[in-house]
Design a protein around this motif. Structure first.
Motif, PDB file in Angstrom:
ATOM      1  N   ASP A 107     -33.994 -15.038  35.422  1.00  0.00           N
ATOM      2  CA  ASP A 107     -33.053 -14.336  34.549  1.00  0.00           C
ATOM      3  C   ASP A 107     -31.839 -13.867  35.341  1.00  0.00           C
ATOM      4  OD1 ASP A 107     -32.309 -13.286  31.995  1.00  0.00           O
ATOM      5  OD2 ASP A 107     -32.849 -11.287  32.718  1.00  0.00           O
ATOM      6  N   HIS A 108     -32.074 -13.358  36.540  1.00  0.00           N
ATOM      7  CA  HIS A 108     -30.987 -12.888  37.404  1.00  0.00           C
ATOM      8  C   HIS A 108     -30.070 -14.051  37.798  1.00  0.00           C
ATOM      9  CE1 HIS A 108     -29.074 -10.202  40.273  1.00  0.00           C
ATOM     10  NE2 HIS A 108     -29.234 -11.108  41.215  1.00  0.00           N
ATOM     11  N   ALA A 109     -30.660 -15.165  38.188  1.00  0.00           N
ATOM     12  CA  ALA A 109     -29.867 -16.331  38.594  1.00  0.00           C
ATOM     13  C   ALA A 109     -29.023 -16.856  37.433  1.00  0.00           C
ATOM     14  CB  ALA A 109     -30.780 -17.430  39.124  1.00  0.00           C
ATOM     15  N   VAL A 110     -29.628 -16.964  36.250  1.00  0.00           N
ATOM     16  CA  VAL A 110     -28.900 -17.470  35.072  1.00  0.00           C
ATOM     17  C   VAL A 110     -27.770 -16.525  34.686  1.00  0.00           C
ATOM     18  CG1 VAL A 110     -29.115 -17.972  32.608  1.00  0.00           C
ATOM     19  CG2 VAL A 110     -30.824 -18.851  34.194  1.00  0.00           C
ATOM     20  N   ALA A 111     -28.067 -15.233  34.599  1.00  0.00           N
ATOM     21  CA  ALA A 111     -27.043 -14.259  34.198  1.00  0.00           C
ATOM     22  C   ALA A 111     -25.884 -14.237  35.200  1.00  0.00           C
ATOM     23  CB  ALA A 111     -27.665 -12.874  34.071  1.00  0.00           C
ATOM     24  N   ASN A 112     -26.191 -14.255  36.492  1.00  0.00           N
ATOM     25  CA  ASN A 112     -25.132 -14.248  37.509  1.00  0.00           C
ATOM     26  C   ASN A 112     -24.284 -15.517  37.459  1.00  0.00           C
ATOM     27  OD1 ASN A 112     -25.688 -11.744  38.501  1.00  0.00           O
ATOM     28  ND2 ASN A 112     -26.889 -12.462  40.231  1.00  0.00           N
ATOM     29  N   ALA A 113     -24.937 -16.661  37.275  1.00  0.00           N
ATOM     30  CA  ALA A 113     -24.192 -17.930  37.228  1.00  0.00           C
ATOM     31  C   ALA A 113     -23.240 -17.951  36.040  1.00  0.00           C
ATOM     32  CB  ALA A 113     -25.161 -19.106  37.161  1.00  0.00           C
ATOM     33  N   ILE A 114     -23.706 -17.515  34.890  1.00  0.00           N
ATOM     34  CA  ILE A 114     -22.851 -17.505  33.694  1.00  0.00           C
ATOM     35  C   ILE A 114     -21.710 -16.502  33.858  1.00  0.00           C
ATOM     36  CG2 ILE A 114     -22.796 -16.922  31.232  1.00  0.00           C
ATOM     37  CD1 ILE A 114     -25.615 -18.151  31.053  1.00  0.00           C
ATOM     38  N   GLU A 115     -22.016 -15.341  34.419  1.00  0.00           N
ATOM     39  CA  GLU A 115     -20.971 -14.331  34.630  1.00  0.00           C
ATOM     40  C   GLU A 115     -19.910 -14.834  35.601  1.00  0.00           C
ATOM     41  OE1 GLU A 115     -20.442  -9.686  36.066  1.00  0.00           O
ATOM     42  OE2 GLU A 115     -22.432 -10.578  35.984  1.00  0.00           O
ATOM     43  N   LYS A 116     -20.335 -15.465  36.702  1.00  0.00           N
ATOM     44  CA  LYS A 116     -19.378 -16.015  37.673  1.00  0.00           C
ATOM     45  C   LYS A 116     -18.491 -17.073  37.028  1.00  0.00           C
ATOM     46  CE  LYS A 116     -22.008 -16.274  41.700  1.00  0.00           C
ATOM     47  NZ  LYS A 116     -22.462 -17.038  42.846  1.00  0.00           N
ATOM     48  N   ALA A 117     -19.106 -17.949  36.238  1.00  0.00           N
ATOM     49  CA  ALA A 117     -18.339 -19.015  35.583  1.00  0.00           C
ATOM     50  C   ALA A 117     -17.332 -18.418  34.596  1.00  0.00           C
ATOM     51  CB  ALA A 117     -19.276 -19.979  34.873  1.00  0.00           C
ATOM     52  N   ASN A 118     -17.739 -17.391  33.878  1.00  0.00           N
ATOM     53  CA  ASN A 118     -16.825 -16.752  32.931  1.00  0.00           C
ATOM     54  C   ASN A 118     -15.651 -16.087  33.642  1.00  0.00           C
ATOM     55  OD1 ASN A 118     -18.208 -17.545  30.651  1.00  0.00           O
ATOM     56  ND2 ASN A 118     -19.424 -15.679  30.535  1.00  0.00           N
ATOM     57  N   LEU A 119     -15.892 -15.527  34.818  1.00  0.00           N
ATOM     58  CA  LEU A 119     -14.817 -14.880  35.569  1.00  0.00           C
ATOM     59  C   LEU A 119     -13.832 -15.895  36.138  1.00  0.00           C
ATOM     60  CD1 LEU A 119     -16.832 -12.132  37.464  1.00  0.00           C
ATOM     61  CD2 LEU A 119     -15.204 -11.801  35.592  1.00  0.00           C
ATOM     62  N   LYS A 120     -14.287 -17.122  36.405  1.00  0.00           N
ATOM     63  CA  LYS A 120     -13.409 -18.150  36.971  1.00  0.00           C
ATOM     64  C   LYS A 120     -12.488 -18.775  35.923  1.00  0.00           C
ATOM     65  CE  LYS A 120     -16.173 -19.614  40.883  1.00  0.00           C
ATOM     66  NZ  LYS A 120     -16.931 -20.707  41.484  1.00  0.00           N
ATOM     67  N   ARG A 121     -12.876 -18.690  34.669  1.00  0.00           N
ATOM     68  CA  ARG A 121     -12.041 -19.288  33.624  1.00  0.00           C
ATOM     69  C   ARG A 121     -10.708 -18.562  33.540  1.00  0.00           C
ATOM     70  NH1 ARG A 121     -16.961 -19.462  29.806  1.00  0.00           N
ATOM     71  NH2 ARG A 121     -17.876 -21.417  30.452  1.00  0.00           N
ATOM     72  N   GLU A 122      -9.668 -19.311  33.281  1.00  0.00           N
ATOM     73  CA  GLU A 122      -8.340 -18.725  33.180  1.00  0.00           C
ATOM     74  C   GLU A 122      -8.241 -17.910  31.894  1.00  0.00           C
ATOM     75  OE1 GLU A 122      -3.724 -20.168  32.858  1.00  0.00           O
ATOM     76  OE2 GLU A 122      -5.207 -21.517  33.711  1.00  0.00           O
ATOM     77  N   ALA A 123      -7.760 -16.709  32.007  1.00  0.00           N
ATOM     78  CA  ALA A 123      -7.612 -15.839  30.841  1.00  0.00           C
ATOM     79  C   ALA A 123      -6.228 -16.047  30.240  1.00  0.00           C
ATOM     80  CB  ALA A 123      -7.806 -14.389  31.231  1.00  0.00           C
ATOM     81  N   THR A 124      -6.171 -16.576  29.033  1.00  0.00           N
ATOM     82  CA  THR A 124      -4.910 -16.744  28.314  1.00  0.00           C
ATOM     83  C   THR A 124      -5.112 -16.253  26.890  1.00  0.00           C
ATOM     84  OG1 THR A 124      -5.443 -18.951  27.483  1.00  0.00           O
ATOM     85  CG2 THR A 124      -4.373 -18.833  29.639  1.00  0.00           C
ATOM     86  N   ALA A 125      -4.029 -16.022  26.206  1.00  0.00           N
ATOM     87  CA  ALA A 125      -4.106 -15.549  24.823  1.00  0.00           C
ATOM     88  C   ALA A 125      -4.618 -16.646  23.885  1.00  0.00           C
ATOM     89  CB  ALA A 125      -2.741 -15.056  24.366  1.00  0.00           C
ATOM     90  N   GLN A 126      -4.559 -17.903  24.331  1.00  0.00           N
ATOM     91  CA  GLN A 126      -4.962 -19.009  23.474  1.00  0.00           C
ATOM     92  C   GLN A 126      -6.473 -19.224  23.477  1.00  0.00           C
ATOM     93  OE1 GLN A 126      -2.679 -21.868  25.530  1.00  0.00           O
ATOM     94  NE2 GLN A 126      -0.822 -21.531  24.344  1.00  0.00           N
ATOM     95  N   VAL A 127      -7.148 -18.760  24.512  1.00  0.00           N
ATOM     96  CA  VAL A 127      -8.586 -18.978  24.618  1.00  0.00           C
ATOM     97  C   VAL A 127      -9.310 -17.731  24.136  1.00  0.00           C
ATOM     98  CG1 VAL A 127     -10.490 -19.467  26.194  1.00  0.00           C
ATOM     99  CG2 VAL A 127      -8.259 -20.508  26.570  1.00  0.00           C
ATOM    100  N   LYS A 128     -10.151 -17.908  23.115  1.00  0.00           N
ATOM    101  CA  LYS A 128     -10.913 -16.780  22.587  1.00  0.00           C
ATOM    102  C   LYS A 128     -12.336 -16.870  23.121  1.00  0.00           C
ATOM    103  CE  LYS A 128      -8.228 -16.498  18.390  1.00  0.00           C
ATOM    104  NZ  LYS A 128      -8.215 -16.612  16.952  1.00  0.00           N
ATOM    105  N   PRO A 129     -12.915 -15.732  23.494  1.00  0.00           N
ATOM    106  CA  PRO A 129     -14.300 -15.778  23.970  1.00  0.00           C
ATOM    107  C   PRO A 129     -15.254 -16.187  22.848  1.00  0.00           C
ATOM    108  CG  PRO A 129     -13.472 -13.518  23.939  1.00  0.00           C
ATOM    109  CD  PRO A 129     -12.357 -14.408  23.519  1.00  0.00           C
ATOM    110  N   LYS A 130     -16.315 -16.835  23.246  1.00  0.00           N
ATOM    111  CA  LYS A 130     -17.346 -17.231  22.285  1.00  0.00           C
ATOM    112  C   LYS A 130     -18.051 -15.997  21.756  1.00  0.00           C
ATOM    113  CE  LYS A 130     -19.562 -21.294  24.095  1.00  0.00           C
ATOM    114  NZ  LYS A 130     -20.808 -21.826  24.556  1.00  0.00           N
ATOM    115  N   PRO A 131     -18.380 -15.973  20.465  1.00  0.00           N
ATOM    116  CA  PRO A 131     -19.232 -14.871  19.988  1.00  0.00           C
ATOM    117  C   PRO A 131     -20.635 -15.011  20.585  1.00  0.00           C
ATOM    118  CG  PRO A 131     -18.688 -16.377  18.183  1.00  0.00           C
ATOM    119  CD  PRO A 131     -17.962 -16.860  19.401  1.00  0.00           C
TER     120      PRO A 131
END
Length: 181
Positions: free
Chosen positions: A104-128
């Motif tokens: 659970d720790h490995a999965v949560a950390n991997a997803i969080e890291k990947a989300n932080l690497k994505r470029e934040a723009t006004a055009q990209v909305k986070p997934k619900p």
């Protein structure tokens, strides 16, 4: 997505993840590629050895998608670990030593890291949260009710029938001796 051909490993991963994640299986590399294109998962647990290809071949392809990959293997080899990390794996877990917490720790950390690497723009909305493929519901905190109600939440709060109590007696100064008891 779990990419592994070993039935035992798949069963173990499902047992550890099903309560908190939506888990899809792909027993071969070809099926994994099709599945990743079709459903775009939030994370991939990838076996190092697959029947139709090498896990590193898939890792190289998955690394370009931005989907975090955690390598699963039956052996702990420093050379393989280093190579996996160089090729973009977020973590490396040995099948025989996996626990619910470590996975659970490995999965949560991997997803969080990947989300932080994505470029934040006004055009990209986070997934619900309802659309997450590996995460989607909170882990129930079983310790909270007892803490809120004043119940037994720590080992030192427990009172068992027949329990004996004791206290460590320390001398008031070095060299002091007990005269009577």
């Amino acid at each position: 997505v779990v990419v592994d051909h070993a039935v035992g490993a798949l069963t173990a991963v499902h047992r550890l993840l099903d309560a908190n994640y939506i888990v899809d299986d792909a027993p071969t590399g070809r099926q994994a590629l099709k599945m990743v294109q079709a459903i775009r998962p939030d994370g991939i647990l990838l076996d190092y050895r697959l029947p139709d290809c090498d896990g590193f071949q898939l890792l190289a392809q998955f690394a370009t998608t931005g989907i975090p990959v955690i390598i699963l293997t039956g052996e702990e080899s420093p050379g393989v670990i280093v190579e996996a990390m160089k090729q973009g794996a977020h973590d490396y877990l040995v099948k025989d030593t996996i626990s619910r917490t470590s996975l659970d720790h490995a999965v949560a950390n991997a997803i969080e890291k990947a989300n932080l690497k994505r470029e934040a723009t006004a055009q990209v909305k986070p997934k619900p949260a309802s659309q997450y493929r590996m995460i989607g519901k909170s882990v129930q905190r079983r310790d909270i009710p007892s803490k809120v109600t004043g119940g037994q939440s720590y080992v030192q709060d427990m009172r068992l029938p027949g329990m004996l109590f004791g206290r460590a007696g320390r001398p008031p100064s070095p060299g002091a001796q007990l005269v009577s008891f």
